[in-house]
Enzyme design. Structure first.
Site, short mmCIF file in Angstrom:
data_model
loop_
_atom_site.label_atom_id
_atom_site.label_comp_id
_atom_site.label_asym_id
_atom_site.label_seq_id
_atom_site.Cartn_x
_atom_site.Cartn_y
_atom_site.Cartn_z
N SER A 8 0.84 -1.20 0.00
CA SER A 8 0.00 0.00 0.00
C SER A 8 0.87 1.24 0.00
CB SER A 8 -0.91 0.01 1.23
OG SER A 8 -1.55 1.27 1.30
N HIS A 33 -1.27 -1.10 -4.13
CA HIS A 33 -2.58 -0.75 -3.58
C HIS A 33 -2.60 0.76 -3.34
CE1 HIS A 33 -6.24 -1.68 -1.25
NE2 HIS A 33 -5.83 -0.76 -0.38
N ASP A 35 -4.80 3.86 -1.95
CA ASP A 35 -5.93 4.22 -1.09
C ASP A 35 -6.40 5.64 -1.39
OD1 ASP A 35 -6.30 1.92 0.67
OD2 ASP A 35 -4.28 2.38 1.40
N MET A 37 -8.96 8.45 -0.13
CA MET A 37 -9.80 8.80 1.03
C MET A 37 -10.34 10.21 0.84
SD MET A 37 -7.39 7.50 4.10
CE MET A 37 -6.71 5.85 4.16
N HIS A 66 -8.36 1.51 -4.12
CA HIS A 66 -9.33 1.30 -3.05
C HIS A 66 -9.99 2.63 -2.74
CE1 HIS A 66 -9.86 0.13 1.50
NE2 HIS A 66 -11.01 0.29 0.88
N MET A 68 -12.15 4.81 -0.72
CA MET A 68 -12.86 5.01 0.54
C MET A 68 -13.55 6.36 0.44
SD MET A 68 -9.96 3.51 3.08
CE MET A 68 -8.70 3.59 1.83
N MET A 137 -12.10 -5.91 4.68
CA MET A 137 -11.25 -5.05 5.52
C MET A 137 -10.91 -5.80 6.81
SD MET A 137 -10.61 -2.32 3.83
CE MET A 137 -9.66 -1.53 5.13
N GLY A 142 -9.33 3.91 7.02
CA GLY A 142 -9.03 5.31 7.29
C GLY A 142 -7.58 5.58 7.63
N PHE A 143 -6.90 4.60 8.20
CA PHE A 143 -5.53 4.83 8.66
C PHE A 143 -4.69 3.58 8.42
CE2 PHE A 143 -8.55 6.96 11.38
CZ PHE A 143 -8.11 8.29 11.36
N GLY A 144 -3.42 3.79 8.14
CA GLY A 144 -2.48 2.67 8.12
C GLY A 144 -2.03 2.38 9.54
N GLY A 145 -1.33 1.27 9.70
CA GLY A 145 -0.67 0.97 10.97
C GLY A 145 -1.57 0.48 12.10
N ASP A 175 -7.06 -6.40 3.75
CA ASP A 175 -6.39 -5.09 3.83
C ASP A 175 -6.44 -4.58 5.26
OD1 ASP A 175 -5.41 -2.53 3.37
OD2 ASP A 175 -7.18 -1.84 2.26
N GLY A 176 -5.24 -4.41 5.84
CA GLY A 176 -5.13 -3.81 7.17
C GLY A 176 -4.43 -4.74 8.15
N GLY A 177 -3.29 -4.26 8.68
CA GLY A 177 -2.59 -5.02 9.71
C GLY A 177 -1.97 -6.31 9.21
N GLY A 197 0.80 -2.26 4.12
CA GLY A 197 1.35 -0.91 4.06
C GLY A 197 2.51 -0.74 5.00
C1 DX5 Z 1 -6.64 1.46 5.59
C2 DX5 Z 1 -6.16 1.28 4.16
C3 DX5 Z 1 -5.05 0.33 4.01
C4 DX5 Z 1 -3.76 0.74 4.67
C5 DX5 Z 1 -3.19 -0.51 5.25
O1 DX5 Z 1 -7.72 2.29 5.59
O2 DX5 Z 1 -7.23 0.82 3.37
O3 DX5 Z 1 -4.83 -0.01 2.66
O4 DX5 Z 1 -2.82 1.29 3.79
O5 DX5 Z 1 -2.11 -0.18 6.04
P1 DX5 Z 1 -1.45 -1.20 7.06
O6 DX5 Z 1 -0.93 -2.36 6.26
O7 DX5 Z 1 -0.41 -0.38 7.70
O8 DX5 Z 1 -2.54 -1.63 8.00
ZN ZN Z 2 -6.76 0.01 1.36
#
Ligand code: DX5
Ligand code: ZN
Length: 218
Positions: A8, A33, A35, A37, A66, A68, A137, A142-145, A175-177, A197
């Site tokens: 990502s 990927h 994102d 937003m 993606h 959002m 999901m 909304g956020f990475g990490g 997608d996510g974590g 990501g």
């Molecule tokens: C979250 C995004 C993800 C994000 C994942 O809203 O859709 O694509 O980049 O980030 P990580 O891998 O850090 O959870």
């Molecule tokens: Zn995403």
């Protein structure tokens, strides 16, 4: 089942997209990927179709976009023109999911439907024949990490069973974590496209993608 890794770019250096895309390409990842937003469907604002079009000039990777965004049906043509190969839209973001998915395919792009952690598989049951991919999901968007939510794996299993039962053919993306551990859980549940990501960019991109690949093959 063909497995794909989708770093990502949300976790990359935004001032250097061209070199970040080159790093992703060199790692052997199949997708990037991207994102999008809108500050409404999710609190953050990332970037729009013009930025995707600029990235397109620097990369031949599959662009997995993606969205959002609220009412994604209003933005499909612009992302198709910008060079998206796959467009993912949230079932929670529109009352017109069926028509919106048709619109993506009409634009010559692969259609993908997304469900948030609290959204049941039932909500997309009647559009599964219209999609090339379902994105489950594994964090709230909304956020990475953020930390991977293992309870979402029941939905991956449910989707894999439905696909079999109905004789359908779509990829299941998570997608996510996603990291070296959670990717194995997602694969066991039936996912085959893995977005990562912060895990990929908080280290050596080549090594991290290889670790993910090893976990899938292991
Ligand atoms: C979250 C995004 C993800 C994000 C994942 O809203 O859709 O694509 O980049 O980030 P990580 O891998 O850090 O959870
Ligand atoms: Zn995403």
């Amino acid at each position: 089942m063909s497995y794909k890794i989708a770093p990502s770019i949300l976790a990359a250096d935004y001032a250097n997209f061209a070199s970040e895309l080159a790093r992703i390409d060199a790692s052997g990842a199949e997708y990037v990927h991207i994102d999008i937003m809108d500050g409404q469907f999710v609190p953050n604002i990332s970037w729009g179709a013009d930025v995707v079009a600029s990235m397109r000039k620097h990369s031949k990777l599959v662009f997995d976009c993606h969205l959002m965004v609220t009412n994604p049906e209003h933005h499909i043509e612009e992302f198709a023109r910008a060079g998206a190969d796959i467009i993912s839209i949230h079932v929670e973001a529109t009352p017109h999911i069926h028509g919106a998915l048709q619109k993506i395919r009409q634009a010559g792009v692969k259609a993908s439907v997304v469900i948030n952690p609290g959204t049941p598989v039932d909500s997309i049951k009647h559009v599964l024949n219209l999609v090339d991919q379902v994105l489950v999901m594994t964090v709230n968007p909304g956020f990475g990490g953020q930390a991977f939510l293992p309870e979402t794996m029941d939905k991956v299993r449910e989707l894999a069973a439905l696909r079999e039962e109905k004789g359908l053919d779509f990829d299941i993306e998570v997608d996510g974590g996603i990291d070296g551990q959670s990717i194995s859980q997602a694969k066991e549940a039936g996912a085959n496209v893995f977005v990562a990501g912060s895990y990929v960019f908080n280290g050596d991109v080549n090594e991290r993608v290889q670790t993910l690949r090893d976990a899938i093959n292991g």
